[in-house]
Design a protein around this motif. Structure first.
Motif, mmCIF file in Angstrom:
data_model
loop_
_atom_site.group_PDB
_atom_site.id
_atom_site.type_symbol
_atom_site.label_atom_id
_atom_site.label_comp_id
_atom_site.label_asym_id
_atom_site.label_seq_id
_atom_site.Cartn_x
_atom_site.Cartn_y
_atom_site.Cartn_z
ATOM 1 N N GLU A 51 0.844 -1.186 0.000
ATOM 2 C CA GLU A 51 0.000 0.000 0.000
ATOM 3 C C GLU A 51 0.879 1.236 0.000
ATOM 4 O O GLU A 51 1.885 1.286 0.693
ATOM 5 N N ARG A 102 26.939 4.059 13.422
ATOM 6 C CA ARG A 102 26.371 3.813 14.749
ATOM 7 C C ARG A 102 27.423 3.926 15.829
ATOM 8 O O ARG A 102 27.191 4.490 16.898
ATOM 9 N N LEU A 136 9.953 11.799 1.329
ATOM 10 C CA LEU A 136 8.824 12.697 1.524
ATOM 11 C C LEU A 136 9.186 14.083 1.016
ATOM 12 O O LEU A 136 10.282 14.557 1.267
ATOM 13 N N PHE A 161 -0.294 4.715 0.861
ATOM 14 C CA PHE A 161 -1.501 5.424 1.253
ATOM 15 C C PHE A 161 -1.684 6.733 0.494
ATOM 16 O O PHE A 161 -0.805 7.578 0.487
ATOM 17 N N ARG A 163 11.873 5.455 0.406
ATOM 18 C CA ARG A 163 10.748 6.364 0.451
ATOM 19 C C ARG A 163 11.284 7.764 0.662
ATOM 20 O O ARG A 163 12.178 7.969 1.476
ATOM 21 N N ASP A 168 7.137 17.869 0.613
ATOM 22 C CA ASP A 168 5.893 18.633 0.639
ATOM 23 C C ASP A 168 5.640 19.323 -0.692
ATOM 24 O O ASP A 168 6.580 19.634 -1.416
ATOM 25 N N MET A 190 -1.481 16.162 2.668
ATOM 26 C CA MET A 190 -0.418 15.519 3.444
ATOM 27 C C MET A 190 0.198 14.364 2.681
ATOM 28 O O MET A 190 -0.258 14.010 1.601
ATOM 29 N N GLU A 191 1.214 13.768 3.270
ATOM 30 C CA GLU A 191 1.809 12.550 2.727
ATOM 31 C C GLU A 191 2.456 12.732 1.366
ATOM 32 O O GLU A 191 2.657 11.752 0.660
#
Lengths: 702, 248
Positions: free
Chosen positions: A544, A643, A588, A546, A586, A590, A570-571
């Motif tokens: 999915e 790390r 993101l 969304f 992925r 805006d 959004m998203e």
């Protein structure tokens, strides 16, 4: 569009200041000289170009020549033929007769141009054919020198290798994204699970961007026209195409030509908009041909879309950018690019033609004529060969309410979806006419779905393949059926492979190399994705994204990009998946507007060579597997290193804080009036052993 | 034990925790929002919202040992931040007050002189309203959460920005685990937008981050509304979440 973002800011500012934007005359706003409000114009030097509208003040005047020479008495009659006001007919002072030409002034240069187009060549009588020109053109023609001087010999400067991106060692693909005011080109680095930047620019385009069909150029759109960018390692501006207020662009499939479109408000509000279409040679920037007219002439077959016409108005076909065609009223106008004129100097007359479509590979047009005369003349689908205009195949169809044509990507098949009225004429049912183009006599096969009342939601041919997929059904979860034109059992007949029932899908996305397909549920289904293997007829993964609005395979068929654009608040951003549905990474962003993979030109390998590589895939892939392994180890090592250093830094901070805390202990105690209650703040970690009885078994000794 | 509360009724009150009795009321000219006792409980800091023409402010009050001796006078009033001050807390040894709010700037004030000592950098700091602030147990560092969809970890003495945790939703509440190196962020949409959108659009989750690596470890789903407050159970093993939801 990026405009939306800026408009919101303008609206907000206007509201704050109490200004009604509708009352503001935007054209009267003048920036102080030298002030550009910090917005860099890419095309500042365009203002100095002289092929822009020359501010001579005479741009709206035309000269009409070849008028009859008349005495004053006849002036009014002649003037009546030409125009009312703004007309000046110079008179020979000696003879008091007109000199045979006049000047006419219009309100705007556009109107003057339109008048020139309409009246040039007008036959007043056999001896007087109007020769109409723009007043400014005379200036241009006068400047031509009498002596011919040979053109300067410019030294040859080799251009950059515009195809360099195809030689990427890691065989990565590029894509362009637009978010906010930025446009960025990035590599899809799937091994490193992140994109790698290539070039980024703010305000690179004023509305949208578009790749050329073979990926060589990135086109941007501005107020003054369009531009293309490209290069070996970065993006330089290669050419500009002047077309004020351009709204839409389209490349010819071979990237030789660029078609630009604009629509202008008419001076008389009851008229249709005025449309201007230019066809440029991409490499030289020269205008090969222009088309000007009213929007009615260009919107046959239905208006639609943002600009009021169905774009592209000119559809290319015949391979090698040979032909382009436009749907007209009762005709299809087919032009060839040798001379940019109509084939045989006339359009193909087809009474009531509703739609047409080129074969993707051959010079064949399929066209559809709807039913006429209340059933007296049946609807028909025809295949026409270009340039001969010979009809190759035809089929009459009865009781047709609507029709849609789908060509398979190699031009092997044409599917025509036909909606037919039932006997009562109250509802429709759908069937498919399947044309086998490459076979002798082009056989046609009729296919009806198992339930022929099912509504067809989507149809898609497998690229380069023999199969197609159909989403059909009336329930909220429709079915998806797969068919093949050619199976082992039925060589010349279409047969169904399978039907998937009750799917949350409304869109089909085949891989560009076929075999795999993404069954997507966009809009109401909120981004359901099913990665399906059509060879094995099994689902590889369901996932999915969304609210996804777009799904696009990369040109190699290895990766799938899904994106959420600014249609949603959004998203916003995009995901990159492997072909079998594994989420790789992925991002993101805006205010996300566009995601476009950079297309690739077709492979130069012969089919034989491709087969050889497929056979020896193991040998070739060994090298890449080793590289993948290396990178993967490197990544883990890098990850571990990162790390370790983060933990070390943190330890240092903690011990520093502990030290300070200790130093301050006394003071704290004093603040609490001597109470040493630090301990209350500290938590103790205790390891507690818990015994839990899991099971009790009894062993009995014999 | 004494409790201090701040209220939109423009007062802050002192209470006896054992008996529940009201001990004292501080009156203000605007809603009181954030309250915090200093080390030693002899001082408290109270913030007030902007109201009509009044700007927001930070008030320092002396807390008397005997409630009978309590005065309503402010020892110090700090002004300057624009918009609401959502949180003000005491720095180590009560030498400083740390404030954060609607103007997205974290400020450190000198309690003695009332001067502004430090301000967070506009470039690296939060870009939108800071909604929440949580101090570490020893007061050496603190966590801020903001509507800009991130949370940041700061050194309480130097205001050095140490960590940033990025999420996909505006952050309304933050807290740090007292035991493990975990940071929890809670958030979602603004309360005003809750009823008009799909519950999944607001994605109301509590997200756990590794404090040191800044990576998301996991989330707790199952809320109908945006999370507004978070707290760890003092044993550090579980947390409570308070959230907003409407039943129609």
């Amino acid at each position: 569009m990026g405009d939306v973002l800026i408009m919101n800011e303008i609206d907000a500012t206007a509201n704050r200041l109490g200004i009604d934007l509708l009352q503001v005359d935007l054209d009267s706003i003048q920036l102080p000289p030298g002030e550009d409000l910090g917005i860099i114009s890419d095309d500042e030097d365009v203002y100095e170009d002289d092929d822009q509208e020359v501010e001579s003040g005479f741009g709206n005047i035309i000269v009409v020549d070849n008028l009859p020479v008349v005495p004053k008495e006849k002036f009014e009659k002649l003037e009546g033929v030409i125009k009312e006001d703004g007309l000046w007919m110079p008179v020979d002072p000696e003879t008091q007769k007109s000199l045979g030409y006049c000047f006419i002034e219009y309100n705007t240069p556009q109107e003057a141009e339109l008048a020139k187009e309409k009246t040039n060549g007008y036959k007043l009588d056999r001896a007087h054919i109007f020769a109409v020109n723009m007043f400014d053109d005379f200036d241009k023609f006068m400047k031509v020198p009498d002596e011919w001087a040979p053109p300067e010999h410019k030294p040859y400067t080799p251009g950059e290798n515009l195809q360099k991106w195809l030689t990427d060692e890691k065989a990565r693909d590029q894509f362009v994204i637009r978010s906010g005011t930025d446009t960025e080109v990035l590599w899809n680095d799937a091994r490193h699970l992140k994109p790698e930047p290539v070039y980024k620019r703010s305000y690179w385009t004023e509305s949208f961007v578009q790749w050329s069909p073979l990926g060589t150029y990135l086109a941007t759109v501005h107020r003054q026209g369009a531009a293309v960018w490209g290069g070996a390692n970065t993006f330089n501006r290669l050419m500009r195409y002047a077309h004020p207020q351009v709204k839409l662009i389209d490349f010819s499939p071979g990237e030789k030509y660029l078609v630009t479109y604009s629509s202008h408000e008419p001076s008389n509000p009851r008229d249709a908009n005025r449309v201007v279409i230019n066809i440029f040679d991409v490499r030289t920037g020269k205008v090969m041909r222009d088309f000007k007219g009213s929007a009615d002439e260009f919107a046959v077959g239905g208006t639609g879309g943002v600009a009021g016409v169905s774009w592209p108005v000119f559809r290319w076909g015949g391979g090698k950018d040979k032909y382009f065609a436009k749907l007209g009223k009762n005709m299809i106008s087919v032009y060839e690019t040798e001379s940019f004129t109509l084939i045989d100097k006339k359009s193909l007359k087809v009474e009531n033609v509703m739609d047409f479509s080129w074969s993707p590979t051959d010079p064949i047009i399929s066209l559809f004529v709807p039913e006429l005369g209340g059933g007296n003349q049946p609807a028909r689908v025809s295949l026409v060969q270009i340039p001969s205009k010979e009809e190759l195949r035809q089929k009459n169809l009865f009781s047709v309410s609507d029709c849609k044509m789908y060509w398979q990507s190699s031009g092997d098949y044409l599917a025509v979806k036909v909606d037919r009225y039932t006997k009562t004429k109250k509802s429709t049912y759908t069937g498919f006419e399947l044309f086998r183009i490459k076979e002798r006599d082009i056989p046609i096969e009729v296919l009806e779905l198992d339930n022929k009342n099912d509504k067809i939601i989507a149809f898609a041919w497998e690229p380069k393949g023999h199969r197609f997929a159909v989403i059909h059904g009336d329930s909220p979860r429709p079915d998806i059926s797969f068919y093949s034109m050619r199976t082992a059992q039925h060589a010349g007949r279409v047969s169904k492979l399978t039907t998937l029932k009750g799917k949350q899908a409304n869109a089909l996305f085949w891989s560009p190399s076929g075999r795999f397909i993404v069954l997507a549920g966009l809009k109401g289904f909120n981004g359901q994705l099913e990665f399906y293997n059509v060879d094995e007829l099994e689902t590889m993964a369901t996932a999915e994204h969304f609210m996804a609005t777009d799904v696009e395979w990369d040109p190699t068929g290895r990766y799938v990009a899904t994106a959420v654009t600014s249609v949603h608040e959004m998203e916003n951003g995009f995901n990159i998946w492997s072909f079998n549905g594994k989420l790789l990474y992925r991002t993101l962003k805006d205010h996300f507007f566009q995601f476009l993979w950079r297309p690739r030109p077709p492979s130069f390998l012969t089919p034989e060579k491709e087969e050889e590589i497929a056979k020896n895939l193991k040998k070739y892939s060994k090298k890449y597997e080793a590289e993948d392994q290396d990178v993967s180890m490197q990544l883990s090592e890098q990850e571990r290193e990162k790390r370790r250093s983060l933990k070390n830094e943190w330890e240092k901070k903690i011990s520093e804080w502990k030290r300070l805390h200790e130093e301050e202990k006394m003071e704290r105690q004093m603040l609490r009036d001597g109470e040493a209650s630090d301990e209350e703040e500290e938590y103790e970690a205790k390891e507690v052993e818990v015994e839990e009885v899991l099971d009790v078994t009894e062993e009995v000794e014999e | 034990m004494t409790l201090i509360t701040g209220s939109a009724d423009q007062t802050a009150k002192l209470w006896n925790v054992e008996t529940g009795a009201q001990l004292f009321t501080f009156n203000f000219d605007s809603p009181a929002r954030s309250v915090d006792f200093a080390v030693g409980d002899k001082l408290a800091v109270i913030t007030t919202d902007p109201f009509m023409e009044l700007n927001s402010a930070i008030h320092v009050k002396r807390i008397a040992g005997d409630p009978a001796d309590q005065s309503g006078e402010s020892v110090l009033i700090l002004k300057g931040p624009q918009g609401r001050i959502n949180r003000a807390v005491w720095g180590p040894l009560n030498r400083t007050i740390i404030s954060a709010g609607e103007d997205a700037i974290v400020r450190i004030w000198d309690t003695e002189t009332g001067k502004l000592l430090k301000e967070s950098d506009k470039e690296t700091g939060h870009k939108k309203t800071i909604t929440s602030l949580a101090k570490a147990a020893d007061g050496s560092h603190f966590l801020t959460g903001s509507l800009d969809k991130s949370a940041k970890l700061w050194d309480a003495r130097t205001l050095e920005l140490i960590k940033t945790y990025v999420t996909e939703r505006p952050v309304n509440a933050v807290t740090m685990s007292p035991l493990l190196d975990h940071v929890v962020l809670g958030g979602g949409q603004d309360a005003s937008a809750v009823t008009t959108t799909d519950h999944r659009a607001g994605k109301f989750e509590a997200k756990f981050f590794d404090k040191i690596l800044q990576e998301e470890i996991g989330g707790v789903k199952g809320h109908f509304g945006p999370i507004n407050a978070l707290a760890f159970n003092p044993d550090g093993k579980s947390s409570i979440r308070s959230y907003l939801f409407f039943v129609i």
